[in-house]
Design an enzyme around this catalytic site. Sequence first.
Site, mmCIF file in Angstrom:
data_model
loop_
_atom_site.group_PDB
_atom_site.id
_atom_site.type_symbol
_atom_site.label_atom_id
_atom_site.label_comp_id
_atom_site.label_asym_id
_atom_site.label_seq_id
_atom_site.Cartn_x
_atom_site.Cartn_y
_atom_site.Cartn_z
ATOM 1 N N ASP A 89 0.874 -1.172 0.000
ATOM 2 C CA ASP A 89 0.000 0.000 0.000
ATOM 3 C C ASP A 89 0.912 1.224 0.000
ATOM 4 O O ASP A 89 1.479 1.579 1.039
ATOM 5 C CB ASP A 89 -0.896 -0.010 1.239
ATOM 6 C CG ASP A 89 -1.900 1.132 1.243
ATOM 7 O OD1 ASP A 89 -1.889 1.940 0.294
ATOM 8 O OD2 ASP A 89 -2.695 1.233 2.197
ATOM 9 N N ASP A 101 -3.333 11.907 -1.643
ATOM 10 C CA ASP A 101 -4.627 11.685 -2.276
ATOM 11 C C ASP A 101 -4.975 12.879 -3.168
ATOM 12 O O ASP A 101 -4.270 13.891 -3.179
ATOM 13 C CB ASP A 101 -5.729 11.416 -1.243
ATOM 14 C CG ASP A 101 -5.863 12.511 -0.208
ATOM 15 O OD1 ASP A 101 -5.834 13.709 -0.596
ATOM 16 O OD2 ASP A 101 -6.004 12.207 0.985
ATOM 17 N N ASN A 109 -4.427 4.636 -4.337
ATOM 18 C CA ASN A 109 -5.594 5.394 -4.765
ATOM 19 C C ASN A 109 -5.255 6.075 -6.096
ATOM 20 O O ASN A 109 -4.167 5.873 -6.648
ATOM 21 C CB ASN A 109 -6.036 6.392 -3.692
ATOM 22 C CG ASN A 109 -4.941 7.377 -3.309
ATOM 23 O OD1 ASN A 109 -4.098 7.760 -4.138
ATOM 24 N ND2 ASN A 109 -4.914 7.812 -2.060
ATOM 25 N N GLN A 110 -6.159 6.875 -6.616
ATOM 26 C CA GLN A 110 -5.933 7.485 -7.928
ATOM 27 C C GLN A 110 -4.687 8.355 -7.938
ATOM 28 O O GLN A 110 -3.871 8.284 -8.865
ATOM 29 C CB GLN A 110 -7.154 8.315 -8.338
ATOM 30 C CG GLN A 110 -7.031 8.961 -9.712
ATOM 31 C CD GLN A 110 -8.318 9.611 -10.161
ATOM 32 O OE1 GLN A 110 -9.357 9.441 -9.539
ATOM 33 N NE2 GLN A 110 -8.269 10.366 -11.245
ATOM 34 N N GLU A 137 -2.018 8.195 -6.032
ATOM 35 C CA GLU A 137 -0.805 7.383 -5.912
ATOM 36 C C GLU A 137 -0.515 6.613 -7.190
ATOM 37 O O GLU A 137 0.654 6.457 -7.586
ATOM 38 C CB GLU A 137 -0.952 6.446 -4.713
ATOM 39 C CG GLU A 137 -0.934 7.211 -3.388
ATOM 40 C CD GLU A 137 -1.608 6.493 -2.247
ATOM 41 O OE1 GLU A 137 -1.468 6.953 -1.092
ATOM 42 O OE2 GLU A 137 -2.307 5.476 -2.483
ATOM 43 N N ASP A 184 -6.503 1.093 5.277
ATOM 44 C CA ASP A 184 -5.704 0.095 5.993
ATOM 45 C C ASP A 184 -6.505 -1.183 6.213
ATOM 46 O O ASP A 184 -5.982 -2.294 6.068
ATOM 47 C CB ASP A 184 -5.251 0.658 7.345
ATOM 48 C CG ASP A 184 -4.476 1.953 7.210
ATOM 49 O OD1 ASP A 184 -3.742 2.111 6.213
ATOM 50 O OD2 ASP A 184 -4.616 2.827 8.088
#
Length: 362
Positions: A116, A121, A149-150, A152, A244
């Site tokens: 992760d 963000d 996420n988008q 990242e 998480d």
Amino acid sequence: MSELPETFRLLTIQSHVATGYVGNRAATFPCQLLGWDVDAVNTVQFSNHTGYGRWGGLRFDAAHLADVFSSMDKNHLLGHNRLLTGYTPSPEALEEVEKLIRTQRETRPDTVYLLDPVMGDMDRGMYVNPDVLPIYRRMLPLASIICPNQFEAQVLSGIEITCVTSLKSSLNKLHSEYHIPHILITSLDLPTSDLEKIGASTSLIEGKKPMLLIGSTWNSETQQPLVWHLQFPSLGEYFSGVGDLFSALTIARYTEHANDIPEPARVADEQLSKMQKGECDLAIARAVTLAVASLQHVLIRTADTMMSLGKLSGIDPLQVSHLANEEDRVKIMRLRELRLVQSANDILQPVVRYRPRWAQAL
């Protein structure tokens, strides 16, 4: 290699709080429920998550993590079936995590590793030291699964995702350049016309706004990605630790072979045995579907409890927390903590309402 009797062992390396459920606190209990022996290494140890506005504790440096990892190795405590990494506070500390993952990959190549890449963000941009980016890129080839996420996904691939074409380019680059088997973009905004192109909806049957998760698995035979999507209701941006918890539930459930995960993690998979037309039956999609189902249960229970307790205490838990005074902000954040323990049965056997579908035009 571990000298302990063979069990289902998972190592999670991320943040820790004394109170509440983010980082390792969000990951440990659900994975244990699903049958995993969980070892946790904390990259920070805070009193509570930073959304409270005030907190105490330490960010652990590279020397601390190196000492922990070295001592685990000396005592033959490494050699896990699963590896999970999340927030790490500095580039130097992240390099120590990278060294450990690289070593574990060499000693136990069959280990499933979920990365992760916590960096930022879309609303806030990069909220960690930008120097972590090249380290995360070095770590990508070590991962079995990544769940950016988008924002990242954009910074990792170097491609801004604004439409189906740029999404495809970003996925293809991450697969081909970094050899990542499974990519999960956990939240994605696309124009309505592009949602239609991939077969996604702008609203759910309940009338709620849907979130869009995009999954992509590399097909070694065709040398092309298999892309699918999952939509589910957005319940508001009120809760910390959701990402998480999602990562933990996904790695706890994912397997290509049933005997590779504990029995409690296998039971709910029976709900997905009958696939309908257009649905995706990849193992990673099944794991994500069950993870999202559990997460929805947790969030609904958390929201209901939050509103009930807020009414009793005279606190509006939906107000913008950073605009509240210091004491009220703490009370609001406390009301918003995930109700994990209360959701134990739903983590074990969630009711699946939203199922993955193959993405068109990708």
